[in-house]
Design a protein around this motif. Sequence first.
Motif, PDB file in Angstrom:
ATOM      1  N   ASN A  57       0.764  -1.361  -0.163  1.00  0.00           N
ATOM      2  CA  ASN A  57      -0.121  -0.054   0.063  1.00  0.00           C
ATOM      3  C   ASN A  57       0.734   1.232  -0.008  1.00  0.00           C
ATOM      4  N   VAL A  58       1.980   1.208   0.776  1.00  0.00           N
ATOM      5  CA  VAL A  58       2.718   2.276   0.849  1.00  0.00           C
ATOM      6  C   VAL A  58       3.373   2.486  -0.680  1.00  0.00           C
ATOM      7  N   ALA A  59       3.869   1.497  -1.298  1.00  0.00           N
ATOM      8  CA  ALA A  59       4.375   1.562  -2.689  1.00  0.00           C
ATOM      9  C   ALA A  59       3.401   2.327  -3.620  1.00  0.00           C
ATOM     10  N   ALA A  60       2.100   1.937  -3.663  1.00  0.00           N
ATOM     11  CA  ALA A  60       1.013   2.367  -4.176  1.00  0.00           C
ATOM     12  C   ALA A  60       0.778   3.815  -4.136  1.00  0.00           C
ATOM     13  N   ALA A  61       0.744   4.227  -2.787  1.00  0.00           N
ATOM     14  CA  ALA A  61       0.708   5.611  -2.256  1.00  0.00           C
ATOM     15  C   ALA A  61       1.650   6.464  -2.795  1.00  0.00           C
ATOM     16  N   GLU A  62       3.105   6.000  -2.658  1.00  0.00           N
ATOM     17  CA  GLU A  62       4.373   6.745  -3.420  1.00  0.00           C
ATOM     18  C   GLU A  62       3.875   6.913  -4.859  1.00  0.00           C
ATOM     19  N   GLU A  63       3.471   6.330  -5.550  1.00  0.00           N
ATOM     20  CA  GLU A  63       3.092   6.550  -6.912  1.00  0.00           C
ATOM     21  C   GLU A  63       2.245   7.639  -6.996  1.00  0.00           C
ATOM     22  N   HIS A  64       1.625   8.122  -6.153  1.00  0.00           N
ATOM     23  CA  HIS A  64       0.633   9.305  -6.148  1.00  0.00           C
ATOM     24  C   HIS A  64       1.183  10.158  -5.105  1.00  0.00           C
ATOM     25  N   GLY A  65       2.360  10.091  -5.135  1.00  0.00           N
ATOM     26  CA  GLY A  65       3.060  11.331  -4.397  1.00  0.00           C
ATOM     27  C   GLY A  65       3.108  11.407  -2.657  1.00  0.00           C
ATOM     28  N   VAL A  66       2.639  10.286  -2.299  1.00  0.00           N
ATOM     29  CA  VAL A  66       2.281  10.355  -0.777  1.00  0.00           C
ATOM     30  C   VAL A  66       3.562   9.457  -0.263  1.00  0.00           C
ATOM     31  N   ALA A  67       4.363  10.136   0.598  1.00  0.00           N
ATOM     32  CA  ALA A  67       5.226   9.338   1.096  1.00  0.00           C
ATOM     33  C   ALA A  67       5.189   8.874   2.730  1.00  0.00           C
ATOM     34  N   VAL A  68       5.418   7.719   3.017  1.00  0.00           N
ATOM     35  CA  VAL A  68       5.290   6.892   4.308  1.00  0.00           C
ATOM     36  C   VAL A  68       6.480   5.941   4.622  1.00  0.00           C
ATOM     37  N   THR A  69       7.105   6.220   5.678  1.00  0.00           N
ATOM     38  CA  THR A  69       8.231   5.255   5.852  1.00  0.00           C
ATOM     39  C   THR A  69       7.840   4.186   6.736  1.00  0.00           C
ATOM     40  N   VAL A  70       8.031   3.012   6.547  1.00  0.00           N
ATOM     41  CA  VAL A  70       7.542   1.663   6.988  1.00  0.00           C
ATOM     42  C   VAL A  70       8.659   0.936   7.992  1.00  0.00           C
ATOM     43  N   LEU A  71       8.482   0.985   9.285  1.00  0.00           N
ATOM     44  CA  LEU A  71       9.276   0.554   9.981  1.00  0.00           C
ATOM     45  C   LEU A  71       8.690  -0.620  10.860  1.00  0.00           C
ATOM     46  N   PRO A  72       9.530  -1.966  10.532  1.00  0.00           N
ATOM     47  CA  PRO A  72       8.974  -3.217  11.002  1.00  0.00           C
ATOM     48  C   PRO A  72       9.592  -3.464  12.519  1.00  0.00           C
ATOM     49  N   ALA A  73       8.395  -3.312  13.398  1.00  0.00           N
ATOM     50  CA  ALA A  73       9.054  -3.270  14.870  1.00  0.00           C
ATOM     51  C   ALA A  73       7.666  -3.579  15.673  1.00  0.00           C
ATOM     52  N   ASP A  74       8.184  -3.933  16.891  1.00  0.00           N
ATOM     53  CA  ASP A  74       7.295  -4.233  18.011  1.00  0.00           C
ATOM     54  C   ASP A  74       7.186  -2.904  18.619  1.00  0.00           C
ATOM     55  N   VAL A  75       5.685  -2.303  18.863  1.00  0.00           N
ATOM     56  CA  VAL A  75       5.658  -0.838  19.446  1.00  0.00           C
ATOM     57  C   VAL A  75       5.948  -1.165  20.888  1.00  0.00           C
ATOM     58  N   THR A  76       5.961  -2.091  21.557  1.00  0.00           N
ATOM     59  CA  THR A  76       6.205  -2.110  22.916  1.00  0.00           C
ATOM     60  C   THR A  76       7.762  -2.507  23.383  1.00  0.00           C
ATOM     61  N   ASP A  77       8.652  -2.566  22.305  1.00  0.00           N
ATOM     62  CA  ASP A  77       9.758  -2.444  22.342  1.00  0.00           C
ATOM     63  C   ASP A  77      10.499  -1.349  22.552  1.00  0.00           C
ATOM     64  N   ALA A  78      10.754  -0.943  23.855  1.00  0.00           N
ATOM     65  CA  ALA A  78      10.959   0.485  24.420  1.00  0.00           C
ATOM     66  C   ALA A  78      12.699   0.792  23.551  1.00  0.00           C
ATOM     67  N   GLY A  79      13.579  -0.155  23.614  1.00  0.00           N
ATOM     68  CA  GLY A  79      14.844   0.172  23.251  1.00  0.00           C
ATOM     69  C   GLY A  79      14.962   0.211  21.551  1.00  0.00           C
ATOM     70  N   ARG A  80      14.077  -0.698  20.904  1.00  0.00           N
ATOM     71  CA  ARG A  80      13.890  -0.597  19.487  1.00  0.00           C
ATOM     72  C   ARG A  80      13.241   0.871  19.133  1.00  0.00           C
ATOM     73  N   MET A  81      12.192   1.220  19.856  1.00  0.00           N
ATOM     74  CA  MET A  81      11.492   2.365  19.619  1.00  0.00           C
ATOM     75  C   MET A  81      12.511   3.684  19.876  1.00  0.00           C
ATOM     76  N   ALA A  82      13.125   3.481  20.866  1.00  0.00           N
ATOM     77  CA  ALA A  82      13.986   4.792  21.148  1.00  0.00           C
ATOM     78  C   ALA A  82      15.149   4.914  20.132  1.00  0.00           C
ATOM     79  N   ASP A  83      15.476   3.890  19.615  1.00  0.00           N
ATOM     80  CA  ASP A  83      16.521   4.002  18.620  1.00  0.00           C
ATOM     81  C   ASP A  83      16.079   4.550  17.290  1.00  0.00           C
ATOM     82  N   ALA A  84      14.733   4.165  17.181  1.00  0.00           N
ATOM     83  CA  ALA A  84      14.037   4.800  15.952  1.00  0.00           C
ATOM     84  C   ALA A  84      13.627   6.305  16.059  1.00  0.00           C
TER      85      ALA A  84
END
Length: 294
Positions: free
Chosen positions: A162-189
Amino acid sequence: MTSAGQPSPIRVDDELAWARDRLHAAGIDSARSDAEWLLADVLGVERGRLVILDDLDPTARSRFRTAVDSRCARIPLQHIVGTAAFGPAELAVGPGVFTPRPETEFLAEWAADAAHGSSAPVIVDLCSGSGALAIAIASIVPGADVTAVERSPSALEWLSRNVAAAEEHGVAVTVLPADVTDAGRMADAFPGGTVDIVVANPPYVPEGADVAPEVAHDPPEAVFAGADGMSVIVPMLTVVADMLRAGGVVGIEHDESTSPAVTTALAATGHFADIRARDDLTGRPRFVTARRIG
Ligand SMILES: C[S@@+](CC[C@H](N)C(=O)[O-])C[C@H]1O[C@@H](n2cnc3c(N)ncnc32)[C@H](O)[C@@H]1O
């Protein structure tokens, strides 16, 4: 047959009425509009154009009736037609990803309001699924820096598509594969205090709750969140508090039974003010918003 021996025309109105009655009998509240969506999909036309059509050919009728049978078996409408409309976005959906629900559009509108006047707001969509919120918000808020965070491998496939399809219409979103409860990983991002707006529609249904038959087609990890519906929301709040700047805001969707639990959990972090319970369009308490204090 007509008097001239020709097969009688198959009237669009008659087929829609037949489908509406079948769908209604199967327990579907939105029977008429589902019938129209299904017929529009079969014919490859905009739903609004059905009013100018008179007749169907037998092949189209057969395909339509098959689609109606699937819907009567409570397969989600969006799985049958392959897409879900969500605000200005159209998402590809199917098995392995949560089907976006219309009520969640509240969060996209709320985020757009919150971003008003900011030239390049940093916005994070936690538990992004198909990317509905992230893509809708990126479409509505020009210049926004939007990241979609998702953990499930199957949901990530739909999200990336869906993000790739949106990009074709000029809409940009970054995808981050991660667990939202992983405080360390999220603090890095998202290094402390760098985010302006967080939206989240996490899993929140208490295990064992009664749900509509269509929910069986959503991945269980997208829907259920422990006995109290809070098993993702509570650990996620620490992460949200860490990533938001002072004055930044968060909007969370939740089960209608957990509004007090969510407001209490936000208050208990000691990091939020203006904690506000909000209703959906049917008057049920479904969202909480809050502002990060310094
Ligand atoms: C209710 S769905 C919402 C999807 C999308 N935001 C929407 O509104 O349509 C919840 C999503 O959260 C994801 N999820 C569940 N637990 C998660 C976690 N700990 N970290 C990241 N994503 C998670 C699920 O895979 C699912 O895609």
